[in-house]
Design a protein around this motif. Sequence first.
Motif, mmCIF file in Angstrom:
data_model
loop_
_atom_site.group_PDB
_atom_site.id
_atom_site.type_symbol
_atom_site.label_atom_id
_atom_site.label_comp_id
_atom_site.label_asym_id
_atom_site.label_seq_id
_atom_site.Cartn_x
_atom_site.Cartn_y
_atom_site.Cartn_z
ATOM 1 N N GLY A 138 0.808 -1.510 -0.114
ATOM 2 C CA GLY A 138 0.667 0.193 -0.334
ATOM 3 C C GLY A 138 1.068 1.592 -0.364
ATOM 4 O O GLY A 138 2.253 0.641 -0.407
ATOM 5 N N ARG A 157 -4.884 2.543 -0.299
ATOM 6 C CA ARG A 157 -4.755 1.835 1.002
ATOM 7 C C ARG A 157 -4.541 0.812 0.443
ATOM 8 O O ARG A 157 -4.750 0.032 -0.938
ATOM 9 C CB ARG A 157 -6.213 2.027 1.421
ATOM 10 C CG ARG A 157 -6.877 3.250 2.230
ATOM 11 C CD ARG A 157 -7.433 3.193 2.902
ATOM 12 N NE ARG A 157 -7.914 5.040 2.745
ATOM 13 C CZ ARG A 157 -8.981 5.485 3.727
ATOM 14 N NH1 ARG A 157 -9.597 4.375 4.939
ATOM 15 N NH2 ARG A 157 -8.965 6.425 4.493
ATOM 16 N N THR A 158 -4.563 -0.301 1.280
ATOM 17 C CA THR A 158 -4.092 -2.087 0.883
ATOM 18 C C THR A 158 -5.193 -2.722 1.239
ATOM 19 O O THR A 158 -6.084 -2.702 1.899
ATOM 20 C CB THR A 158 -3.426 -2.403 2.576
ATOM 21 O OG1 THR A 158 -2.006 -2.146 2.673
ATOM 22 C CG2 THR A 158 -2.752 -3.573 2.173
ATOM 23 N N ASP A 159 -5.290 -3.881 -0.037
ATOM 24 C CA ASP A 159 -6.357 -4.068 -0.147
ATOM 25 C C ASP A 159 -5.505 -5.581 0.479
ATOM 26 O O ASP A 159 -5.231 -6.724 0.318
ATOM 27 C CB ASP A 159 -6.522 -4.658 -2.298
ATOM 28 C CG ASP A 159 -7.410 -6.051 -1.854
ATOM 29 O OD1 ASP A 159 -6.884 -6.743 -1.871
ATOM 30 O OD2 ASP A 159 -8.740 -5.728 -2.284
ATOM 31 N N GLN A 161 -7.462 -8.766 0.352
ATOM 32 C CA GLN A 161 -7.083 -9.730 -0.597
ATOM 33 C C GLN A 161 -5.336 -9.922 -1.300
ATOM 34 O O GLN A 161 -4.832 -11.022 -1.199
ATOM 35 C CB GLN A 161 -7.815 -9.656 -1.511
ATOM 36 C CG GLN A 161 -9.375 -11.068 -0.841
ATOM 37 C CD GLN A 161 -10.205 -10.812 -2.431
ATOM 38 O OE1 GLN A 161 -10.017 -10.051 -3.586
ATOM 39 N NE2 GLN A 161 -10.998 -11.454 -1.890
ATOM 40 N N GLU A 162 -4.904 -8.850 -1.639
ATOM 41 C CA GLU A 162 -3.388 -8.704 -1.717
ATOM 42 C C GLU A 162 -2.521 -9.122 -0.978
ATOM 43 O O GLU A 162 -1.547 -9.540 -1.083
ATOM 44 C CB GLU A 162 -3.148 -7.283 -2.371
ATOM 45 C CG GLU A 162 -1.795 -7.311 -3.181
ATOM 46 C CD GLU A 162 -1.410 -5.542 -4.424
ATOM 47 O OE1 GLU A 162 -1.946 -5.653 -5.349
ATOM 48 O OE2 GLU A 162 -1.915 -4.802 -3.689
ATOM 49 N N LEU A 196 -11.641 -1.858 7.351
ATOM 50 C CA LEU A 196 -10.159 -2.083 6.577
ATOM 51 C C LEU A 196 -9.601 -2.820 7.492
ATOM 52 O O LEU A 196 -8.612 -3.837 7.723
ATOM 53 C CB LEU A 196 -9.656 -0.768 5.869
ATOM 54 C CG LEU A 196 -8.751 -1.502 5.091
ATOM 55 C CD1 LEU A 196 -8.886 -2.181 3.752
ATOM 56 C CD2 LEU A 196 -8.054 -0.405 4.301
ATOM 57 N N ARG A 199 -11.005 -5.899 8.224
ATOM 58 C CA ARG A 199 -10.901 -7.355 7.106
ATOM 59 C C ARG A 199 -8.693 -7.578 6.672
ATOM 60 O O ARG A 199 -9.060 -8.991 7.095
ATOM 61 C CB ARG A 199 -11.676 -6.157 6.194
ATOM 62 C CG ARG A 199 -12.813 -5.783 6.304
ATOM 63 C CD ARG A 199 -13.782 -5.269 4.948
ATOM 64 N NE ARG A 199 -11.965 -5.034 3.918
ATOM 65 C CZ ARG A 199 -12.968 -3.529 4.370
ATOM 66 N NH1 ARG A 199 -14.263 -3.294 4.622
ATOM 67 N NH2 ARG A 199 -12.744 -2.156 3.458
#
Length: 282
Positions: A138, A157-159, A161-162, A196, A199
């Motif tokens: 990110g 922002r950091t995903d 799943q990635e 987030l 998650r």
Amino acid sequence: MPLVSTGELVAAAASAGRGLAAFNVITLEHAEAVAAGAEQAGAPAVLQISENAVKFHGGNVLAVTAAAAAVARASSAPLSLHLDHVVSVGLLHAAHEAGFSSVMFDASKLAYADNVKATAEAVHWGHRHGIWIEAELGKVGGKDGEAPLDAHAPGVRTDPQEAAAYVAATGVDALAVAVGSSHAMTERTAALDHALIGRLREAVPVPLVLHGSSGVPDEEIRRAVTAGMVKINVGTALNTAFTGAVRAYLEANPATVDPRKYLAPGRDAMAATVAHFLATIG
């Protein structure tokens, strides 16, 4: 007491559901302030030295690290040494000899595939030498030489799943994620994306790291730790406290030439800031 490894401190904090504060060290006074603040708070802490701080000291990682290590060993608080935001492979490889137990290897400016490749190689080397490795996925803005990023911009922002795929592919021990904070903030106005964080906590099997915490209000930090953040990095807040105290002293005592006169209140201001963050985070 003897130096503690960063991995041990992070694991203990994660197991207890609390945060662990990591403070950036630039000068001897920074290290002394972190130790004093940790002793006052009765809490462990990480003394972290960035690649930029090493450059400030003429590129000599051994000198500044030896000073910080000496301060840490003389302290009654559990303290570790961490090498922060390393982009140079040469500096990474100097970490073991210099006495660091952990390194944040920063390949976040690279494209995803290149980040994965470089970080996996850093992890492979680090684990062979007993070094705990943190990485970043990110874009946490505001690093030295960078303009601040809009924390709401697409792709910043950091995903989750990635992030999960990245951790699996690299083998990192901890992951710094972009959730709304930014480096070098002098006002504590950042609003974090706590949903987030939750998650990411569910998706990522390693401890999460919050960079740019100087700009995050106390209650936001507490909520972030509750949501799953473990290692909380603080740098600019120490510099703000130090510079403010030094400036105030010199304005009140303009004839002063002995640096001990103004460095002492600067160091005390940083120690108070360290104690405050430790109380908030822990």
